[in-house]
Enzyme design. Structure first.
Site, PDB file in Angstrom:
ATOM      1  CB  SER A 251      -0.940  -0.321   1.453  1.00  0.00           C
ATOM      2  OG  SER A 251      -2.178   0.548   0.705  1.00  0.00           O
ATOM      3  CG  ASP A 482      -6.358  -2.666  -2.883  1.00  0.00           C
ATOM      4  OD1 ASP A 482      -7.502  -1.947  -2.327  1.00  0.00           O
ATOM      5  OD2 ASP A 482      -5.687  -2.742  -3.204  1.00  0.00           O
ATOM      6  CG  HIS A 510      -5.269  -2.736   1.163  1.00  0.00           C
ATOM      7  ND1 HIS A 510      -4.721  -2.054   0.188  1.00  0.00           N
ATOM      8  CD2 HIS A 510      -4.311  -2.034   2.398  1.00  0.00           C
ATOM      9  CE1 HIS A 510      -4.386  -1.089   0.321  1.00  0.00           C
ATOM     10  NE2 HIS A 510      -3.895  -1.337   1.428  1.00  0.00           N
TER      11      HIS A 510
END
Length: 542
Positions: A251, A482, A510
């Site tokens: 991320s 996601d 995610h």
């Protein structure tokens, strides 16, 4: 970690998914070393370059950077003093002393390395098969605000078990402002309770945090940005004895890895960027696209719910998401009350629901049950527990540092340029069109996440496409469902980097590494053996 308006990477959830069972609480209440004086310079001065003759125009000399800069040699040449980590008596199922802890000294300001320094908290879990050791693998769990130290210490035996831990020393570190590295915690716990749950934030909401941070951390705030953390990573790489950086970033950690590739292209080893952000996108546009991702994920959950039992959203898949949004928004006027007397506001409830969507369809059963308690029995305790977990609040009402670090790092990364007037109205209109359900409660908070409009610390950073000059292939991993880092961002980052390949997971949730054995095999093969996944490779979720 912060408020309903914050849709950054849920590092606690990401860690538990990625490490296949490792649990880690968000943030940390531990103290950290402060600033210290710079180490003494070592070695002889560099050879002087003769000045040009008067008849020649002067030739600009590029300033040496990184390891080539003589002023930084004391940092690059330091020896890390590893020692067993102190065992935390509060974690009865984990023995942290089996991994090694240390600190790394770096300049507070890389433009003035002779000035103040900070100590970066680092942890190492040595490779299981030392005779087959590849090197060090640096990891970052996301955020910004996620602790790499807690990521590695949280499950030293199970975390990264398999090829990665067999062959790599897994190394975590706390970026500037995070965890044990000069942590930024601006609000007291009682004030934060109100700040993260209020349904009436008012015009001063962002200013309250900005003023508190400036009052406590004015000296460090200008230097907590991601580019400085990328420079810290290069110092750590050298101190670990690795000629190239091998790295797994999740991320926000993909942005950190991207900036590293931009700053140090000749030091790029094997980089994997999972759940990519788009560094060319402004924070406002980033938030609009992210809110749209959560809107899609919320509708997918709601449509799935109506075919299950229990489900409090009715039987019509076309109306289920609206029914959920109406319930959550209705808590603004009629909040639930927990057994302990705390109020479950609309803000807190939205935080709890949307944070669960990070886990993908694996988390939907739990969310259905929690919503059934809240919507059918007026019991909001479990819903508030979800919000507390996201906001980094423990059972004693204490908050970690991840929320304020998130804001401080974003603002240092150049999020201070905000639209006004017609541009602001256009942004709000686009947000309402793309995410009408999840943004209706408080659209301004959703748009300005975090609110850097009145942040005092200046930043020279601007959103820009990142192109690495490295000849090494970088692997970008994206997931089609996601909600936090939409798949399109992984496509864009792959194109920007130039020498990169995109690995795709089909499915909800995610990041990808913890959701798919196919992805794990491809990533492990790349990091351990250098086997680059074939372009166009697509994997299914577990």
């Amino acid at each position: 970690m912060i408020t309903r308006s914050s849709r950054r990477a849920l590092t606690a959830a990401a860690i538990s998914v990625v490490l296949a069972g490792c649990s880690s609480s968000a943030g940390s209440t531990d103290a950290a070393p402060g600033t210290a004086s710079a180490p003494a310079a070592a070695g002889a001065s560099p050879t002087a370059t003769p000045a040009p003759t008067p008849t020649q125009p002067p030739t600009p000399t590029p300033k040496p950077t990184g390891e080539a800069d003589p002023a930084l040699k004391p940092f690059y040449g330091q020896q890390i003093a590893w020692a067993p980590c102190a065992d935390d008596p509060a974690t009865t199922k984990v023995d942290e002393s089996v991994v090694q802890c240390a600190t790394l000294k770096v300049p507070l300001d890389y433009a003035a390395p002779a000035g103040d320094t900070i100590e970066v908290a680092i942890v190492r879990n040595p490779a299981v098969k030392q005779d087959q050791r590849v090197g060090s693998l640096l990891v970052n769990p996301g955020g910004p605000g996620g602790s790499g130290v807690r990521m590695v210490k949280g499950d030293p035996k199970g975390g990264f078990a398999g090829p990665l831990h067999d062959r790599f020393d897994v190394v975590g570190f706390d970026p500037r402002g995070v965890g044990l590295t000069s942590p930024v915690k601006c609000l007291e716990d009682q004030a934060r309770d109100e700040w993260v749950t209020t349904d009436t934030p008012g015009a001063e909401h962002g200013k309250v945090l900005a003023d508190a941070c400036q009052a406590k951390y004015a000296k460090i705030l200008p230097f907590v940005g991601t580019r400085n953390t990328a420079r810290d990573m290069d110092v750590l790489r050298a101190a670990l004895g690795d000629p190239k950086l091998d790295y797994l970033g999740l991320s926000y950690g993909t942005y950190l890895g991207s900036l590293y590739a931009e700053e140090f292209p000749d030091r790029v080893g094997r980089l994997v960027l999972d759940g990519a952000t788009d560094p060319a996108t402004s924070l406002i546009q980033h938030n609009i696209e992210q809110q749209a991702g959560f809107e899609r994920a919320l509708k997918a959950f709601a449509a799935d719910c109506v075919g299950k039992n229990p489900c409090p959203l009715g039987k019509d898949p076309e109306k289920a998401a609206q029914k959920l949004a109406d319930f959550l928004d209705g808590l603004k006027e009629h909040p639930l009350t927990t057994a302990g007397g705390r109020k479950v506001t609309a803000n807190a409830a939205w935080t709890g629901v949307l944070s669960t969507l990070y886990g993908g369809d694996q988390a939907w059963t739990n969310l259905r049950n929690i919503l059934s308690f809240a919507m059918l029995r007026d019991k909001g305790d479990y819903l508030l527990d979800l919000a507390d977990g996201y906001n980094g609040r423990d059972e004693k009402g204490r908050y970690g540092v991840s929320a304020d670090a998130y804001t401080a790092i974003h603002c240092a990364d150049g999020a201070t340029n905000a639209p006004t007037g017609e541009q602001l109205q256009a942004a709000l209109t686009e947000l309402a069109a793309k995410a009408p359900l999840v943004s209706k409660h408080e659209p301004t908070m959703a748009l300005f996440d975090p609110d850097c409009r009145i942040w005092a610390a200046p930043s020279a950073e601007k959103p820009h496409p990142i192109k690495s000059g490295s000849s090494a292939t970088i692997v970008v991993v994206g997931s089609t469902g996601d909600p936090a880092t939409p798949y399109a961002w992984s496509e864009k980052l792959t194109a920007q980097l130039g020498h990169a390949v995109l690995l795709t997971r089909e499915g909800e949730g995610h990041t990808a590494y913890g959701h798919s054995a196919c992805i794990r095999a491809a990533v492990d093969g790349f990091l351990v053996d250098g086997t680059v996944p074939a372009a166009g490779t697509r994997c299914q979720s577990d």
